[in-house]
Design a protein around this motif. Sequence first.
Motif, PDB file in Angstrom:
ATOM      1  N   GLU A   3       0.699  25.221  -6.187  1.00 49.70           N
ATOM      2  CA  GLU A   3       0.035  24.721  -7.247  1.00 49.70           C
ATOM      3  C   GLU A   3      -1.332  25.522  -7.337  1.00 49.70           C
ATOM      4  O   GLU A   3      -2.417  25.569  -6.509  1.00 49.70           O
ATOM      5  CB  GLU A   3      -0.566  23.510  -7.444  1.00 49.70           C
ATOM      6  CG  GLU A   3      -1.633  23.318  -8.457  1.00 49.70           C
ATOM      7  CD  GLU A   3      -1.421  23.551 -10.019  1.00 49.70           C
ATOM      8  OE1 GLU A   3      -2.451  23.997 -10.603  1.00 49.70           O
ATOM      9  OE2 GLU A   3      -0.840  23.704 -10.750  1.00 49.70           O
ATOM     10  N   GLU A   6      -4.322  23.569  -7.413  1.00 50.10           N
ATOM     11  CA  GLU A   6      -5.042  22.581  -6.175  1.00 50.10           C
ATOM     12  C   GLU A   6      -6.657  22.892  -5.691  1.00 50.10           C
ATOM     13  O   GLU A   6      -6.652  24.375  -5.751  1.00 50.10           O
ATOM     14  CB  GLU A   6      -4.375  22.444  -5.337  1.00 50.10           C
ATOM     15  CG  GLU A   6      -2.791  21.693  -5.546  1.00 50.10           C
ATOM     16  CD  GLU A   6      -3.514  20.340  -6.196  1.00 50.10           C
ATOM     17  OE1 GLU A   6      -4.368  19.463  -5.495  1.00 50.10           O
ATOM     18  OE2 GLU A   6      -2.791  20.015  -6.964  1.00 50.10           O
ATOM     19  N   TYR A  32       0.565  30.196 -13.923  1.00 49.32           N
ATOM     20  CA  TYR A  32       1.257  28.501 -14.310  1.00 49.32           C
ATOM     21  C   TYR A  32       0.845  27.784 -13.407  1.00 49.32           C
ATOM     22  O   TYR A  32       0.298  27.389 -12.126  1.00 49.32           O
ATOM     23  CB  TYR A  32       3.064  28.969 -14.274  1.00 49.32           C
ATOM     24  CG  TYR A  32       4.049  29.824 -14.736  1.00 49.32           C
ATOM     25  CD1 TYR A  32       4.124  29.287 -15.870  1.00 49.32           C
ATOM     26  CD2 TYR A  32       2.990  31.295 -14.750  1.00 49.32           C
ATOM     27  CE1 TYR A  32       5.212  29.991 -16.970  1.00 49.32           C
ATOM     28  CE2 TYR A  32       3.977  31.792 -15.499  1.00 49.32           C
ATOM     29  CZ  TYR A  32       5.128  31.346 -16.802  1.00 49.32           C
ATOM     30  OH  TYR A  32       6.157  31.733 -17.360  1.00 49.32           O
ATOM     31  N   SER A  33       0.438  26.482 -14.667  1.00 49.72           N
ATOM     32  CA  SER A  33      -0.054  25.869 -14.212  1.00 49.72           C
ATOM     33  C   SER A  33       0.388  24.244 -14.179  1.00 49.72           C
ATOM     34  O   SER A  33       0.257  23.619 -15.641  1.00 49.72           O
ATOM     35  CB  SER A  33      -1.697  25.159 -13.683  1.00 49.72           C
ATOM     36  OG  SER A  33      -2.208  23.792 -13.228  1.00 49.72           O
ATOM     37  N   GLY A  34       0.375  23.201 -12.987  1.00 51.64           N
ATOM     38  CA  GLY A  34       0.888  21.509 -13.676  1.00 51.64           C
ATOM     39  C   GLY A  34       0.020  21.231 -14.584  1.00 51.64           C
ATOM     40  O   GLY A  34      -0.203  19.970 -15.718  1.00 51.64           O
ATOM     41  N   TYR A  35      -1.108  21.697 -14.497  1.00 53.09           N
ATOM     42  CA  TYR A  35      -2.290  20.691 -15.105  1.00 53.09           C
ATOM     43  C   TYR A  35      -2.582  20.709 -16.020  1.00 53.09           C
ATOM     44  O   TYR A  35      -1.907  22.003 -16.765  1.00 53.09           O
ATOM     45  CB  TYR A  35      -3.781  21.089 -14.222  1.00 53.09           C
ATOM     46  CG  TYR A  35      -3.832  20.584 -12.659  1.00 53.09           C
ATOM     47  CD1 TYR A  35      -3.288  19.061 -12.869  1.00 53.09           C
ATOM     48  CD2 TYR A  35      -3.429  21.587 -11.259  1.00 53.09           C
ATOM     49  CE1 TYR A  35      -3.700  18.646 -11.139  1.00 53.09           C
ATOM     50  CE2 TYR A  35      -3.361  20.397 -10.288  1.00 53.09           C
ATOM     51  CZ  TYR A  35      -3.675  18.991  -9.948  1.00 53.09           C
ATOM     52  OH  TYR A  35      -3.698  18.558  -8.870  1.00 53.09           O
ATOM     53  N   ASP A  64      -0.111  26.065 -19.155  1.00 52.68           N
ATOM     54  CA  ASP A  64      -0.190  24.673 -18.506  1.00 52.68           C
ATOM     55  C   ASP A  64       0.221  23.514 -19.571  1.00 52.68           C
ATOM     56  O   ASP A  64       2.056  23.638 -19.886  1.00 52.68           O
ATOM     57  CB  ASP A  64      -1.762  24.262 -18.906  1.00 52.68           C
ATOM     58  CG  ASP A  64      -1.841  23.896 -20.733  1.00 52.68           C
ATOM     59  OD1 ASP A  64      -0.927  24.140 -20.986  1.00 52.68           O
ATOM     60  OD2 ASP A  64      -2.962  23.026 -20.888  1.00 52.68           O
ATOM     61  N   GLU A  66       2.287  19.795 -16.639  1.00 50.77           N
ATOM     62  CA  GLU A  66       3.413  19.650 -16.229  1.00 50.77           C
ATOM     63  C   GLU A  66       5.639  19.687 -16.687  1.00 50.77           C
ATOM     64  O   GLU A  66       5.729  19.420 -17.628  1.00 50.77           O
ATOM     65  CB  GLU A  66       3.631  18.494 -15.733  1.00 50.77           C
ATOM     66  CG  GLU A  66       4.744  18.023 -14.530  1.00 50.77           C
ATOM     67  CD  GLU A  66       4.038  17.154 -13.294  1.00 50.77           C
ATOM     68  OE1 GLU A  66       4.912  16.147 -12.903  1.00 50.77           O
ATOM     69  OE2 GLU A  66       2.695  16.438 -14.104  1.00 50.77           O
ATOM     70  N   GLN A  84       4.906  22.440 -22.996  1.00 49.14           N
ATOM     71  CA  GLN A  84       4.170  23.408 -21.763  1.00 49.14           C
ATOM     72  C   GLN A  84       3.244  24.118 -22.514  1.00 49.14           C
ATOM     73  O   GLN A  84       4.416  23.686 -23.752  1.00 49.14           O
ATOM     74  CB  GLN A  84       5.057  23.536 -20.941  1.00 49.14           C
ATOM     75  CG  GLN A  84       5.378  22.633 -19.533  1.00 49.14           C
ATOM     76  CD  GLN A  84       6.195  23.561 -18.295  1.00 49.14           C
ATOM     77  OE1 GLN A  84       7.291  24.214 -18.938  1.00 49.14           O
ATOM     78  NE2 GLN A  84       5.434  23.930 -17.535  1.00 49.14           N
TER      79      GLN A  84
END
Length: 100
Positions: A3, A6, A32-35, A64, A66, A84
């Motif tokens: 990530e 992070e 790309y980020s899950g946040y 963005d 998850e 997303q």
Amino acid sequence: GGEPFEPENQAVLVHLLKKIRETYPQKDIWCYSGYLFDQDMQPGGSVYTEYTKEMLRQIDVLVDGEFVEAKKDLTLIFRGSSNQRLLRLKDGEFAGMWED
């Protein structure tokens, strides 16, 4: 893998992003980020650090959110699940949705 937003990754990645931008100024940088941009990456957000704003300034398109298996959709372009988002950024600020 991993990530990028992070907090412990941001100090190193901001320098990498700047180097890529300097070396290839004509290229778009995607991340790309899950946040979530509008929640987690803003001042007071769960992953906001002293490096977050500068990282966002180097990114042209942020995917963005998850990945959610229940919302998986193989017809989507550049993302795996319908929650997303494809966000265009300009100088680290939201500049509109990326149109596929």
